[in-house]
Design a protein around this motif. Sequence first.
Motif, PDB file in Angstrom:
ATOM      1  N   ARG A 255       7.039   9.455   2.425  1.00 32.98           N
ATOM      2  CA  ARG A 255       8.033   8.581   1.817  1.00 32.98           C
ATOM      3  C   ARG A 255       8.083   7.291   2.617  1.00 32.98           C
ATOM      4  O   ARG A 255       8.434   7.309   3.803  1.00 32.98           O
ATOM      5  N   PRO A 256       7.705   6.152   2.028  1.00 26.98           N
ATOM      6  CA  PRO A 256       7.681   4.890   2.777  1.00 26.98           C
ATOM      7  C   PRO A 256       9.051   4.545   3.339  1.00 26.98           C
ATOM      8  O   PRO A 256      10.087   4.807   2.717  1.00 26.98           O
TER       9      PRO A 256
ATOM     10  N   GLY B  39       7.219  -0.318   4.494  1.00 28.08           N
ATOM     11  CA  GLY B  39       6.044   0.533   4.344  1.00 28.08           C
ATOM     12  C   GLY B  39       5.157   0.581   5.568  1.00 28.08           C
ATOM     13  O   GLY B  39       4.104   1.214   5.547  1.00 28.08           O
TER      14      GLY B  39
ATOM     15  N   SER C 180       6.254   5.663   7.534  1.00 27.75           N
ATOM     16  CA  SER C 180       6.661   6.537   6.441  1.00 27.75           C
ATOM     17  C   SER C 180       7.072   7.889   6.990  1.00 27.75           C
ATOM     18  O   SER C 180       6.601   8.320   8.054  1.00 27.75           O
TER      19      SER C 180
ATOM     20  N   SER D 231       0.166   3.437   6.203  1.00 26.57           N
ATOM     21  CA  SER D 231       1.364   3.420   7.036  1.00 26.57           C
ATOM     22  C   SER D 231       1.163   4.288   8.267  1.00 26.57           C
ATOM     23  O   SER D 231       0.339   5.211   8.274  1.00 26.57           O
TER      24      SER D 231
END
Length: 427
Positions: A57-58, A62, A65, A223
């Motif tokens: 999940r960013p 970003g 994450s 990321s």
Amino acid sequence: MRTLTRRGALGLGAAAAATAGLAGCADLSSSEGSKRTPGSGKNRSASPQGSPRATARPLGDGSTSFTGKQPHQPAAPEPLEPGLEPPQFVVFSWDGAGEVGNGLFTRFLDLAKEHGASMTFFLSGLYLLPESKKRLYDPPNNPRGASDIGYLTDAHIKDTLEGVRRAWLEGHEIGTHFNGHFCGEGRGSVAHWTPRQWRSEIDQAKSFVKEWRTNTGWTDLPSLPFDYDKELVGGRTPCLLGQDNLLPTARALGWRYDASSPGGRQVWPQKKQGIWDLPLQQIPFPGRGFEVLAMDYNMLANQSVNSTNAPAHNHPGWREQATGAYIQGFKRAYETNRAPLFIGNHFEQWNGGIYMDAVERAFQHIAREKEKGGDVRLVSFRQFTDWIDVQKPEVLARLRTLEVGQQPAGGWKSFLGETATASPSTA
């Protein structure tokens, strides 16, 4: 072109420097811009290295994450059973943790992976900030954009991002070495920063990690796979200076340990201002009448009087001496009080790379002891803190009564038996 900036007041003589716990240190710089048993390193989980996690999940822009629980962590630690000898913990740590094209980040990640070990990488926040954006950095008591370690090229920032990402996915800890590495005698030195100024420095170090995508404009790189606000639980200050004023801020931020004390002894640690104090320690220095701090730069300071490019004919002997120091430090603890061993390093090729060779040889020696069946655990600072946090206070108090190189009277079964650890005098 690479440049190297010397750190720390290294004007003392070799013996005086060592016995005083001299903490001179340097960072690389550029003029251009399934579970395993605790610490065993066996049975690594099946998560493919470097692959995206399904739960990613960013966060923020970003740059980082949330990807769930970190892979390749030991099983949850448990309190030491009465009468059992404690494990021998060894922590290899790296100040700066930037890749500048010498391949050292990859070399030691590969070594750790080969032996199922974890390490701590104290990332300097500036190593993710382009020099073109250096004025984003506002160092306490120094001009905006100033830094004593310089800024990396864009290519080296990308290499560093790749190394940090891989390190976390392979189970290593990402701590902090802060930013500008100011170690002089003047007002700008970290030795004189207030708790509020340390908070500013930490906030900026975290922002450079969490906002590298905005600061670089790069959108084609993955990321970093962790939430740095939660990942960051400890650090090491530049030149091991300024710990007293750092600790109140570290405690307020929920940090669990600090690795900034110089000249520690090979005994079991305790807390300082509510934070585990995990110092670099003095270890035997073969052929000399004094001990040396367990860090590559201090080996250099005592061998070549701070020269990083001494005549090559000295290198073989110095390599053996540095290797022997680490191994003797390990052996002294392993065969006596089992105090954890903390070793600090830099990704540098000083004196022909002999200190990197010494670290690798010592690491391999220690790993062989583990693989022969000894309870030796090559872990990160965070993993060691996990273990010591669940130990009974009376057991830790008992362990702290053991001096450097002192064996437990009557053996471990007697020394850490139910009766011995239940005594009010040791609680």
